[in-house]
Design an enzyme around this catalytic site. Structure first.
Site: not given
Ligand code: F6P
Length: 321
Positions: A72, A125, A127, A129, A171
């Site tokens: 990220r 992803t 999600d 989304d 998410r």
């Molecule tokens: O976007 C994928 C996801 O797993 C979401 O479902 C979740 O909210 C987020 O990433 C968690 O992110 P991280 O792994 O950065 O905590």
């Protein structure tokens, strides 16, 4: 010779490797030189770039995660990072980029497209989304993982006549909760896209108990609230509830991709190469009504919003009570 690069960004998703493999293999098949960028946009800015050959993607089609690593990297929202990224690509003579990722990654791809750098977005992803596609790479694997967990939890819920709240990822989207909830016969599905009424939920659970139902599974999308908070809401209504909370967490994101995700990833990766072969950039790939499609990435993100299959919500009300 055309030189293209590929990166995976944001949360990893099962099937990302299959997409990279398709891009590398089909790219080389078409006579391109293909480069891999490690750690998503962070690696783009720092210049963590390497040439990939056909053997570099051997044996990865069935592996979860991403062998290009991911990150990220909110810093890429700034123009300075974007221009540095383009500079790195130019240093290698790379003329186009494929970005595999979710919402945040698409924003990075849009920024590059706005700078005039030919970019293709592939939705990866769990999600589900992303605008411009009915399904994202990784979603099918994630819902199957959640489904397995829900089936196991149901055994315990029945044995102890308990209510379970199972918090799932997604998410701000309710797709994982919806699909896994319907597939597992969950009594309640709570998603951000649909208002819930705690009194109604309590009376529906009671009605089930009175009919002799032994278990109640509530699948709660994380975008609504935490499982803990929802548990408190239930307890406020009836302190005698035997409630347990299970947060599935990151186990939903890993694991070998399903056949469906592998094939979807392969089709989308190959489509990206077809588009770049025709010098079409600034686009995102999708699957709509069973067809692999593409559209302008800026327009797709600005004018469309992903909506979950809300008919599943109604269906669940009608068949799982
Ligand atoms: O976007 C994928 C996801 O797993 C979401 O479902 C979740 O909210 C987020 O990433 C968690 O992110 P991280 O792994 O950065 O905590």
């Amino acid at each position: 010779m055309k030189k293209i690069a590929v990166l995976t960004s944001g949360g990893d998703a099962p099937g990302m490797n299959a997409a990279v493999r398709a891009i590398v293999r089909k790219g080389i098949y078409e006579g391109f030189e293909v480069y891999g960028i490690n750690y998503g946009f962070a690696g783009l800015v720092s210049g963590d770039i390497r040439k990939l050959g056909i053997h570099d993607v051997s044996d990865i089609v069935g592996r979860g995660g991403t062998f290009l690593y991911s990150a990220r990297y909110p810093e890429f929202a700034k123009e300075e990072g974007q221009l540095k990224g383009i500079e790195q690509l130019k240093k290698y003579g790379i003329d186009s980029l494929v970005v595999i990722g979710g919402d945040g990654s698409y924003k990075g791809a849009v920024a590059l497209a706005k700078h005039g750098f030919p970019t293709v977005g592939i939705p990866g992803t769990i999600d589900n989304d992303i605008a411009g596609t009915d399904f994202t790479i990784g979603f099918d694997t994630a819902i199957n993982t959640v489904l397995e967990a829900l089936d196991r939890i149901r055994d315990t819920a029945t044995s102890h006549v308990r209510t379970f709240i199972v918090e799932v990822m997604g998410r701000n989207a309710g797709d994982i909760a919806l699909w896994a909830g319907v597939g597992s016969g969950a009594e309640q599905i709570i998603i951000p896209e649909h208002r819930f009424d705690i009194d109604k939920i309590v009376s529906e659970i009671e009605a089930g108990r009175n009919r002799g139902k032994k278990h109640t599974i509530i699948v709660l999308a994380e975008g609504v609230m935490s499982g803990e908070k929802f548990g408190k809401l239930l307890q406020e209504k009836d302190p005698n509830y035997q409630t347990r909370i299970s947060v599935l967490g990151h186990m939903q994101r890993g694991g070998a991709p399903t056949a469906r995700d592998r094939v979807l990833a392969s089709l989308m990766g190959a489509k990206a190469i077809d588009l770049l072969k025709k010098d079409i950039g600034g686009v995102c790939v999708g699957i709509q009504h069973g067809e692999i499609t593409y559209g302008n990435i800026i327009e797709t993100l600005e004018n469309n919003k992903h909506t979950p299959a809300l008919n599943l919500y109604q269906l669940n009300k009608e068949i799982s009570y």
